[in-house]
Scaffold this motif. Sequence first.
Motif, short mmCIF file in Angstrom:
data_model
loop_
_atom_site.label_atom_id
_atom_site.label_comp_id
_atom_site.label_asym_id
_atom_site.label_seq_id
_atom_site.Cartn_x
_atom_site.Cartn_y
_atom_site.Cartn_z
N GLN A 10 0.84 -1.21 0.00
CA GLN A 10 0.00 0.00 0.00
C GLN A 10 0.87 1.26 0.00
O GLN A 10 0.73 2.10 -0.87
N CYS A 11 1.76 1.37 1.00
CA CYS A 11 2.56 2.59 1.13
C CYS A 11 3.96 2.45 0.52
O CYS A 11 4.66 3.44 0.34
N VAL A 30 -0.82 -0.46 9.75
CA VAL A 30 -1.37 0.90 9.63
C VAL A 30 -2.19 1.02 8.34
O VAL A 30 -3.34 1.48 8.36
N CYS A 31 -1.64 0.59 7.22
CA CYS A 31 -2.34 0.68 5.93
C CYS A 31 -3.57 -0.23 5.92
O CYS A 31 -4.63 0.15 5.42
N ASN A 33 -5.38 -1.21 8.45
CA ASN A 33 -6.42 -0.62 9.30
C ASN A 33 -7.11 0.55 8.59
O ASN A 33 -8.31 0.74 8.74
N MET A 34 -6.34 1.34 7.82
CA MET A 34 -6.95 2.44 7.06
C MET A 34 -7.90 1.90 6.00
O MET A 34 -9.00 2.42 5.81
N SER A 37 -11.00 0.67 7.75
CA SER A 37 -11.80 1.80 8.25
C SER A 37 -12.57 2.47 7.13
O SER A 37 -13.75 2.80 7.28
N LYS A 38 -11.92 2.68 5.99
CA LYS A 38 -12.60 3.28 4.84
C LYS A 38 -13.75 2.40 4.37
O LYS A 38 -14.83 2.88 4.06
#
Length: 162
Positions: A10-11, A30-31, A33-34, A37-38
Amino acid sequence: MSIEEKECSQCGEKKSLSDFYKQKINQCKVCRNMVISKWRLKNREKLLQQMRDSNKQWYRENKNKAKEKQSKYARQNKSSVNAKEAQRRAIQLKLTPSWADKNEIAMFYEVAEILSRSGVKFHVDHIVPLQGRKVWGFHSQHNLQVIPAYKNMEKGNKHETN
């Protein structure tokens, strides 16, 4: 890149293996979870409906257990239950306009009680809730209806427009 590092798809950053979940997903925590969440925000109504359906299913399968749990809570927390009921009555009194016909209002409660004797429980429902999220209704004869309890519980504290 060492064995203890992995690249996030992702990043694009190289991170420690501890920054990734153990599943074979190439996104760091982190990615991931984002992304989740979206997705949850985008599908909020679908998730809420699934939760409601799941809760209803559990309640149907465990009705006696749930009622016993509610009774136990009420016995152990009499002051909280009484305070909440007093608050509900106070709100109801404040939202009863002077022009409301108290005899007609009482009739709705009598009808609900008589219908409940048949074995099917009935409630007096406020068509427009006394404490809705978007609208507040009055406690008057024009805002009351007698409906089966299960329908009232399904409706909750919502104002359903046709």
